[in-house]
Design a protein around this motif. Structure first.
Motif, PDB file in Angstrom:
ATOM      1  N   GLY A 128      36.758  38.548  47.457  1.00  0.00           N
ATOM      2  CA  GLY A 128      35.978  37.954  48.549  1.00  0.00           C
ATOM      3  C   GLY A 128      34.539  38.442  48.535  1.00  0.00           C
ATOM      4  O   GLY A 128      33.596  37.656  48.725  1.00  0.00           O
ATOM      5  N   LEU A 129      34.349  39.742  48.284  1.00  0.00           N
ATOM      6  CA  LEU A 129      33.001  40.312  48.206  1.00  0.00           C
ATOM      7  C   LEU A 129      32.238  39.728  47.018  1.00  0.00           C
ATOM      8  O   LEU A 129      31.069  39.334  47.154  1.00  0.00           O
ATOM      9  N   LEU A 130      32.893  39.659  45.873  1.00  0.00           N
ATOM     10  CA  LEU A 130      32.225  39.127  44.680  1.00  0.00           C
ATOM     11  C   LEU A 130      31.805  37.670  44.870  1.00  0.00           C
ATOM     12  O   LEU A 130      30.715  37.265  44.449  1.00  0.00           O
ATOM     13  N   GLU A 131      32.663  36.897  45.522  1.00  0.00           N
ATOM     14  CA  GLU A 131      32.334  35.492  45.799  1.00  0.00           C
ATOM     15  C   GLU A 131      31.089  35.394  46.679  1.00  0.00           C
ATOM     16  O   GLU A 131      30.196  34.569  46.447  1.00  0.00           O
ATOM     17  N   LYS A 132      31.022  36.260  47.678  1.00  0.00           N
ATOM     18  CA  LYS A 132      29.874  36.281  48.599  1.00  0.00           C
ATOM     19  C   LYS A 132      28.578  36.668  47.859  1.00  0.00           C
ATOM     20  O   LYS A 132      27.546  36.020  48.011  1.00  0.00           O
ATOM     21  N   LEU A 133      28.670  37.709  47.023  1.00  0.00           N
ATOM     22  CA  LEU A 133      27.492  38.180  46.291  1.00  0.00           C
ATOM     23  C   LEU A 133      27.023  37.134  45.274  1.00  0.00           C
ATOM     24  O   LEU A 133      25.819  36.969  45.045  1.00  0.00           O
ATOM     25  N   ASP A 166      45.294  38.124  32.492  1.00  0.00           N
ATOM     26  CA  ASP A 166      45.336  36.667  32.666  1.00  0.00           C
ATOM     27  C   ASP A 166      45.072  36.274  34.113  1.00  0.00           C
ATOM     28  O   ASP A 166      44.273  35.370  34.389  1.00  0.00           O
ATOM     29  N   SER A 167      45.733  36.956  35.040  1.00  0.00           N
ATOM     30  CA  SER A 167      45.556  36.662  36.474  1.00  0.00           C
ATOM     31  C   SER A 167      44.131  36.952  36.918  1.00  0.00           C
ATOM     32  O   SER A 167      43.542  36.185  37.687  1.00  0.00           O
ATOM     33  N   ALA A 168      43.573  38.060  36.427  1.00  0.00           N
ATOM     34  CA  ALA A 168      42.212  38.436  36.824  1.00  0.00           C
ATOM     35  C   ALA A 168      41.200  37.393  36.376  1.00  0.00           C
ATOM     36  O   ALA A 168      40.335  36.973  37.156  1.00  0.00           O
ATOM     37  N   THR A 169      41.299  36.936  35.118  1.00  0.00           N
ATOM     38  CA  THR A 169      40.343  35.931  34.638  1.00  0.00           C
ATOM     39  C   THR A 169      40.480  34.631  35.435  1.00  0.00           C
ATOM     40  O   THR A 169      39.483  34.001  35.796  1.00  0.00           O
ATOM     41  N   GLU A 170      41.723  34.270  35.747  1.00  0.00           N
ATOM     42  CA  GLU A 170      41.969  33.045  36.520  1.00  0.00           C
ATOM     43  C   GLU A 170      41.363  33.165  37.925  1.00  0.00           C
ATOM     44  O   GLU A 170      40.671  32.251  38.399  1.00  0.00           O
ATOM     45  N   ASN A 171      41.609  34.297  38.590  1.00  0.00           N
ATOM     46  CA  ASN A 171      41.102  34.503  39.955  1.00  0.00           C
ATOM     47  C   ASN A 171      39.574  34.556  39.991  1.00  0.00           C
ATOM     48  O   ASN A 171      38.946  34.027  40.913  1.00  0.00           O
ATOM     49  N   LEU A 172      38.984  35.187  38.996  1.00  0.00           N
ATOM     50  CA  LEU A 172      37.518  35.281  38.946  1.00  0.00           C
ATOM     51  C   LEU A 172      36.888  33.912  38.681  1.00  0.00           C
ATOM     52  O   LEU A 172      35.889  33.556  39.297  1.00  0.00           O
ATOM     53  N   HIS A 173      37.483  33.144  37.797  1.00  0.00           N
ATOM     54  CA  HIS A 173      36.948  31.810  37.511  1.00  0.00           C
ATOM     55  C   HIS A 173      37.071  30.878  38.717  1.00  0.00           C
ATOM     56  O   HIS A 173      36.200  30.030  38.944  1.00  0.00           O
ATOM     57  N   LYS A 174      38.127  31.065  39.484  1.00  0.00           N
ATOM     58  CA  LYS A 174      38.308  30.233  40.694  1.00  0.00           C
ATOM     59  C   LYS A 174      37.147  30.401  41.665  1.00  0.00           C
ATOM     60  O   LYS A 174      36.824  29.475  42.419  1.00  0.00           O
ATOM     61  N   ILE A 175      36.533  31.582  41.695  1.00  0.00           N
ATOM     62  CA  ILE A 175      35.424  31.822  42.635  1.00  0.00           C
ATOM     63  C   ILE A 175      34.060  31.772  41.921  1.00  0.00           C
ATOM     64  O   ILE A 175      33.051  32.225  42.450  1.00  0.00           O
ATOM     65  N   GLY A 176      34.061  31.227  40.691  1.00  0.00           N
ATOM     66  CA  GLY A 176      32.794  30.981  39.997  1.00  0.00           C
ATOM     67  C   GLY A 176      32.155  32.186  39.340  1.00  0.00           C
ATOM     68  O   GLY A 176      30.946  32.178  39.068  1.00  0.00           O
ATOM     69  N   ILE A 177      32.953  33.218  39.066  1.00  0.00           N
ATOM     70  CA  ILE A 177      32.409  34.432  38.464  1.00  0.00           C
ATOM     71  C   ILE A 177      32.443  34.337  36.933  1.00  0.00           C
ATOM     72  O   ILE A 177      33.417  33.876  36.349  1.00  0.00           O
ATOM     73  N   ASN A 178      31.377  34.790  36.308  1.00  0.00           N
ATOM     74  CA  ASN A 178      31.266  34.840  34.857  1.00  0.00           C
ATOM     75  C   ASN A 178      32.042  36.061  34.351  1.00  0.00           C
ATOM     76  O   ASN A 178      31.779  37.191  34.776  1.00  0.00           O
TER      77      ASN A 178
END
Length: 300
Positions: A128-133, A166-178
């Motif tokens: 949530g924090l990363l998405e906000k930043l 695998d889960s981490a990359t999926e979750n990060l991509h869902k919130i637009g993180i590189n």
């Protein structure tokens, strides 16, 4: 060169050269504080792979100022990436993370935030924090995968299964993180084919990749194994040969952030050839040109 280098990506994205500033968030790691283990990954130095980071005793703004003074001596670069490097940089209360990350991106000449962490330290509050930043300035998350092979992962004491990555990359991509993935080339008992399998796998999941030569550093359990003759390190010729194939199996759109790496010369035990970075990069570039290496050629 026929590969998508970090320099190309930065110039395409920000219009000019951008310099990475290594910062110290003064954190630890679940593999060191007793949560998962106390000795860390087998290759990790006491500095948590952050020997080139700024002074942890300084606040973030002070670390950035200190780093800029160092950079000014060799470059007139005007844009920077704030890179939280040592240990696990999402392994702290989210309030603390929000403060240090916000301090970093509030500097006008910081154009992006890069955070090195473990895939098992990305809970919902951190996401949530990363998405906000990421809505303020681009956020990159660097994940230390190192290998896809469970036997190697157990040996290096990674302490999480591949499914967590695998889960981490999926979750990060869902919130637009590189996402940037670290892979180590030359782990004990891994063949060239095994290394290429790790690179291909990461290439299918990640936006960027760091290819890192295995360094044996003083005061690590890996060093004990090396000095007792349990494995040998790669020669420069073997490393360059593996690297050529790694680049060709990576999809064209994956940014190659690193082709080798720096081990602190005061700590480096092996391979000693890696200490001469200029010679190593010249050798890699010559071999790439000789073989006409092209990223993506063997990706399909």
């Amino acid at each position: 060169m026929n590969y998508y280098s970090l320099n190309k990506y930065l110039k395409n994205t920000f219009g000019e050269k951008v310099y990475k500033i290594s910062l110290n968030g003064n954190m630890t790691c679940p593999n060191r504080d007793g949560t998962l283990g106390t000795r860390g990954c087998i290759f990790c130095s006491r500095g948590g792979s952050g020997e080139f980071a700024s002074d942890a005793l300084l606040p973030v703004h002070g670390q950035i100022d200190q780093a800029k003074l160092r950079i000014k001596k060799k470059s007139d670069c005007k844009k920077f990436i704030a890179y939280f490097q040592p240990f696990t940089n999402t392994y702290a209360p989210v309030e603390y993370l929000e403060k240090i990350f916000t301090d970093a991106i509030s500097e006008p000449d910081i154009v992006a935030l890069s955070i090195a962490t473990r895939p098992d330290c990305l809970g919902n509050n951190v996401l949530g924090l990363l998405e906000k930043l990421n809505k303020i300035k681009p956020v990159w998350v660097e994940l230390g995968l190192q290998t896809i092979h469970e036997k190697s992962a157990d040996y290096i004491r990674r302490m999480y299964p591949l499914s967590v990555y695998d889960s981490a990359t999926e979750n990060l991509h869902k919130i637009g993180i590189n996402v940037i993935t670290h892979i180590i080339l030359g782990l004990p008992n891994e063949s060239k084919e095994m290394m290429l399998e790790s690179v291909k796998y990461a290439g299918s999941k990640t936006d960027g990749i760091k290819l890192q030569l295995l360094h044996v550093l003083k005061n690590t359990d890996l060093c004990d194994d090396y000095q007792s003759g349990k494995f040998d390190v790669l020669s420069m010729e073997d490393y360059t040969d593996i690297l050529c194939d790694c680049v060709e199996v990576l999809p064209e759109n994956v940014v190659i952030h690193r082709l080798t790496g720096d081990g602190d010369k005061k700590l480096l035990v092996a391979p000693m050839w890696s200490a001469d970075k200029k010679r190593v990069l010249n050798s890699i570039n010559r071999e790439f040109a000789k073989r006409n290496i092209t990223q993506g050629r063997k990706a399909k």
